[in-house]
Design a protein around this motif. Structure first.
Motif, PDB file in Angstrom:
ATOM      1  N   UNK A  16     -43.268 -40.577 -18.397  1.00 43.47           N
ATOM      2  CA  UNK A  16     -42.884 -41.795 -19.112  1.00 43.47           C
ATOM      3  C   UNK A  16     -42.570 -42.893 -18.087  1.00 43.47           C
ATOM      4  N   UNK A  17     -42.547 -44.113 -18.561  1.00 44.61           N
ATOM      5  CA  UNK A  17     -42.268 -45.240 -17.676  1.00 44.61           C
ATOM      6  C   UNK A  17     -40.894 -45.123 -17.017  1.00 44.61           C
ATOM      7  N   UNK A  18     -39.831 -44.756 -17.724  1.00 42.72           N
ATOM      8  CA  UNK A  18     -38.531 -44.607 -17.049  1.00 42.72           C
ATOM      9  C   UNK A  18     -38.549 -43.545 -15.950  1.00 42.72           C
ATOM     10  N   UNK A  25     -37.410 -46.013  -7.535  1.00 48.52           N
ATOM     11  CA  UNK A  25     -36.094 -46.440  -7.054  1.00 48.52           C
ATOM     12  C   UNK A  25     -35.582 -45.478  -5.989  1.00 48.52           C
ATOM     13  N   UNK A  26     -35.757 -44.193  -6.198  1.00 48.64           N
ATOM     14  CA  UNK A  26     -35.322 -43.192  -5.219  1.00 48.64           C
ATOM     15  C   UNK A  26     -36.093 -43.365  -3.906  1.00 48.64           C
TER      16      UNK A  26
END
Length: 139
Positions: A16-18, A25-26
């Motif tokens: 999924x996009x999230x 981000x990580x």
């Protein structure tokens, strides 16, 4: 029609996009942590350019000295061509110049035109007629 409905209702596994955003981000955070540790290595690698150019200039000056019994302060007189600097749209990170010429001596300097680690200090290397290569200012 039933076959088409079956194909549409079949779920395809994926991210999924999230989930993708969390991974990005990580990776960004890891890069920010690692980058300051890599800056000295980047500066050291870039300083190789200055050392190679100064060694080349030394060879050209020695050849000129053997032919004319003097060193020359003009780079073009010893057939040294300064590459186009990064600040002028080229690839060279160092400006090469002859700063001192005597009857039997010379000193050349390579001054960085880019602040590699962003601390406001520019790297400077010098070489003399005896091929003493010295880092005058560390970046």
């Amino acid at each position: 029609m039933k076959l088409l409905n079956k194909a549409i209702s079949k779920q395809v596994k994926g991210f999924t996009l999230p989930e993708v955003l969390v991974v990005l981000v990580i990776i960004g955070i890891l890069l920010l942590i690692a980058l300051p540790n890599l800056m000295p290595l980047i500066s050291k690698a870039k300083s190789q350019e200055a050392q190679l150019q100064l060694n080349h200039l030394h060879s050209l000056q020695k050849t000129h000295f053997y032919m004319h019994s003097k060193y020359n302060e003009e780079l073009s007189a010893v057939d040294f061509e300064q590459e186009l600097l990064v600040s002028d749209g080229g690839k060279a990170n160092y400006r090469i110049e002859v700063v001192e010429v005597g009857p039997n001596t010379f000193k050349a300097r390579a001054t960085a035109v880019v602040d590699f680690d962003g601390d406001g200090v520019f790297n400077i290397w010098e070489i003399d007629q005896d091929k003493n290569l010295v880092e005058v200012t560390k970046d």
